[in-house]
Design an enzyme around this catalytic site. Sequence first.
Site, mmCIF file in Angstrom:
data_model
loop_
_atom_site.group_PDB
_atom_site.id
_atom_site.type_symbol
_atom_site.label_atom_id
_atom_site.label_comp_id
_atom_site.label_asym_id
_atom_site.label_seq_id
_atom_site.Cartn_x
_atom_site.Cartn_y
_atom_site.Cartn_z
ATOM 1 N N GLY A 8 62.094 -26.584 9.654
ATOM 2 C CA GLY A 8 63.430 -25.963 9.515
ATOM 3 C C GLY A 8 64.446 -26.729 10.353
ATOM 4 N N GLY A 11 68.486 -26.793 10.001
ATOM 5 C CA GLY A 11 69.264 -25.571 10.182
ATOM 6 C C GLY A 11 70.120 -25.583 11.432
ATOM 7 C CD GLN A 12 73.814 -21.345 14.216
ATOM 8 O OE1 GLN A 12 73.141 -20.387 13.835
ATOM 9 N NE2 GLN A 12 74.886 -21.198 14.954
ATOM 10 C CG ASP A 34 65.012 -28.182 6.360
ATOM 11 O OD1 ASP A 34 65.365 -27.555 7.382
ATOM 12 O OD2 ASP A 34 65.274 -27.784 5.190
ATOM 13 C CB ILE A 35 62.449 -26.788 2.125
ATOM 14 C CG1 ILE A 35 61.762 -26.692 0.775
ATOM 15 C CG2 ILE A 35 63.860 -26.207 2.103
ATOM 16 C CD1 ILE A 35 61.383 -25.296 0.359
ATOM 17 C CG ASP A 52 57.573 -24.725 0.623
ATOM 18 O OD1 ASP A 52 57.653 -23.910 1.570
ATOM 19 O OD2 ASP A 52 57.580 -24.392 -0.577
ATOM 20 C CB ILE A 53 57.026 -23.767 6.426
ATOM 21 C CG1 ILE A 53 56.112 -23.371 7.588
ATOM 22 C CG2 ILE A 53 57.811 -22.559 5.941
ATOM 23 C CD1 ILE A 53 55.330 -24.482 8.203
ATOM 24 C CE1 TYR A 142 65.717 -13.311 10.483
ATOM 25 C CE2 TYR A 142 66.999 -11.785 11.803
ATOM 26 C CZ TYR A 142 66.438 -13.034 11.622
ATOM 27 O OH TYR A 142 66.613 -14.002 12.576
ATOM 28 C CE LYS A 146 62.888 -14.163 12.559
ATOM 29 N NZ LYS A 146 62.315 -15.506 12.699
HETATM 30 P P1 NAD Z 1 69.075 -21.721 9.309
HETATM 31 O O1 NAD Z 1 69.129 -20.881 8.086
HETATM 32 O O2 NAD Z 1 70.310 -22.380 9.778
HETATM 33 O O3 NAD Z 1 67.977 -22.851 9.118
HETATM 34 C C1 NAD Z 1 66.727 -22.630 8.522
HETATM 35 C C2 NAD Z 1 66.225 -23.951 7.968
HETATM 36 O O4 NAD Z 1 64.949 -23.706 7.376
HETATM 37 C C3 NAD Z 1 67.130 -24.528 6.887
HETATM 38 O O5 NAD Z 1 67.456 -25.869 7.177
HETATM 39 C C4 NAD Z 1 66.298 -24.438 5.632
HETATM 40 O O6 NAD Z 1 66.509 -25.496 4.706
HETATM 41 C C5 NAD Z 1 64.881 -24.475 6.176
HETATM 42 N N1 NAD Z 1 63.909 -23.876 5.268
HETATM 43 C C6 NAD Z 1 64.087 -22.825 4.440
HETATM 44 N N2 NAD Z 1 62.974 -22.593 3.733
HETATM 45 C C7 NAD Z 1 62.065 -23.505 4.144
HETATM 46 C C8 NAD Z 1 60.721 -23.782 3.792
HETATM 47 N N3 NAD Z 1 60.071 -23.057 2.847
HETATM 48 N N4 NAD Z 1 60.073 -24.789 4.420
HETATM 49 C C9 NAD Z 1 60.724 -25.552 5.349
HETATM 50 N N5 NAD Z 1 62.003 -25.364 5.694
HETATM 51 C C10 NAD Z 1 62.657 -24.340 5.102
HETATM 52 O O7 NAD Z 1 68.424 -20.807 10.459
HETATM 53 P P2 NAD Z 1 68.631 -20.936 12.037
HETATM 54 O O8 NAD Z 1 69.817 -20.152 12.397
HETATM 55 O O9 NAD Z 1 68.498 -22.342 12.455
HETATM 56 O O10 NAD Z 1 67.373 -20.082 12.527
HETATM 57 C C11 NAD Z 1 66.134 -20.676 12.800
HETATM 58 C C12 NAD Z 1 65.185 -19.572 13.234
HETATM 59 O O11 NAD Z 1 65.729 -18.869 14.360
HETATM 60 C C13 NAD Z 1 64.911 -18.517 12.175
HETATM 61 O O12 NAD Z 1 63.573 -18.118 12.258
HETATM 62 C C14 NAD Z 1 65.815 -17.373 12.566
HETATM 63 O O13 NAD Z 1 65.291 -16.147 12.151
HETATM 64 C C15 NAD Z 1 65.794 -17.482 14.077
HETATM 65 N N6 NAD Z 1 66.981 -16.883 14.693
HETATM 66 C C16 NAD Z 1 68.218 -17.442 14.506
HETATM 67 C C17 NAD Z 1 69.331 -16.844 15.096
HETATM 68 C C18 NAD Z 1 70.714 -17.408 14.936
HETATM 69 O O14 NAD Z 1 71.702 -16.783 15.357
HETATM 70 N N7 NAD Z 1 70.872 -18.596 14.352
HETATM 71 C C19 NAD Z 1 69.181 -15.681 15.850
HETATM 72 C C20 NAD Z 1 67.902 -15.119 15.980
HETATM 73 C C21 NAD Z 1 66.806 -15.752 15.413
HETATM 74 N N1 SER Z 2 71.861 -14.375 14.000
HETATM 75 C C1 SER Z 2 70.796 -13.717 13.336
HETATM 76 C C2 SER Z 2 71.282 -12.944 12.151
HETATM 77 O O1 SER Z 2 72.394 -12.475 12.218
HETATM 78 C C3 SER Z 2 70.071 -12.788 14.288
HETATM 79 O O2 SER Z 2 68.726 -12.977 14.133
HETATM 80 O O3 SER Z 2 70.558 -12.793 11.232
#
Ligand code: NAD
Ligand code: SER
Length: 318
Positions: A8, A11-12, A34-35, A52-53, A142, A146
């Site tokens: 992943g 992602g962010q 990443d996917i 793909d995870i 969600y 979690k």
């Molecule tokens: P994001 O959506 O920005 O990134 C997720 C990435 O996973 C994307 O690049 C996507 O292409 C990739 N992805 C999707 N399906 C996939 C697959 N089957 N195989 C491989 N890659 C795949 O999410 P994020 O904000 O970077 O969050 C990452 C993790 O942190 C998540 O588990 C999320 O629940 C957790 N999290 C994020 C936040 C937040 O505020 N950003 C807060 C709490 C928890």
């Molecule tokens: N930033 C995340 C969301 O809003 C919290 O896990 O889904």
Amino acid sequence: MKKILVVGASGQIGTELVVALRSKFGNENVIASDIKDEIKPALQNGPYEKLDIMDASQLKTIVSKHGITEIYQLAALLSATAEKHPDFAWKLNMEGLFNVLNLAKEGTIKKIFWPSSIAVFGPNTPKTNTPQYTIMEPSTVYGISKLAGERWCEYYATQFDVDVRSIRYPGLISYTSLPGGGTTDYAVEIFYSAKRGEDFSCFLKADTALPMMYMDDAIRATISLMESPKEDVKIRSSYNLAGISFTPAEIAAAIQKFKPDFQITYDPDFRQKIADSWPGSIDDKAAQEHWGWKPNYDLEKMCKVMLDNVLEHDFQGS
Ligand code: NAD
Ligand code: SER
């Protein structure tokens, strides 16, 4: 020799985590995956694998090809998107975790990071300074995924001695990569409007307090937890982690200190109900005591760095 796989990575969080891990452990020792087919410019200075995870055999092949010792498994559907695709969210969020936990159970992987969220809490949870151990009862797909994931992490740690580590991230705020479909995304989007000199229409009400954190703090916490001695990591479900708590009205007021003409309006949508079920602030004493956690960014410092760095045309509105 440490060899890290970040799943992943586009992602962010992943984008900034890969950059930080590569600067600490060397570009060649951190494999981004990443996917997505396209490799983001920020990830092009080291190895990349399309993965793909949910495909356990593809994961195994990549782990064996690179001699991976640690995995950061970030791929998931976030809260708002998960409510629109509940079946798929459950499948992705659970299967991704199991595929990684099972590799560690077999002994192939030595250490795992898997993020949980403030979404594990629900409407019956105490809202202020939410403790590490309290009523959970999440009401979103969600959050349910979690919380289930946390229970499985602890189970694999106690039953199979899997070294899995986790943080309940608050809403994360960053400018390098846009957020991926969460309820806290407004706290990133607001900076793009402010930078363009436009009013911002917020999808949450003015007084909705949520726990948030600037990305630098989240990345530092993640690496600090992963580099802590095994015996210091006493919680194997997931650690509460606190940064900054604020409402949309409070972040707007903080932005107005730098941009006096900035205005916010409120037009709550389906995400309001999700936000209402989450805590307003978090008690993270356990993370402080067990592995020395301390945030660096308050609201004003975070607003300054965001306004200095967001590129106004990167985000045009959701
Ligand atoms: P994001 O959506 O920005 O990134 C997720 C990435 O996973 C994307 O690049 C996507 O292409 C990739 N992805 C999707 N399906 C996939 C697959 N089957 N195989 C491989 N890659 C795949 O999410 P994020 O904000 O970077 O969050 C990452 C993790 O942190 C998540 O588990 C999320 O629940 C957790 N999290 C994020 C936040 C937040 O505020 N950003 C807060 C709490 C928890
Ligand atoms: N930033 C995340 C969301 O809003 C919290 O896990 O889904």
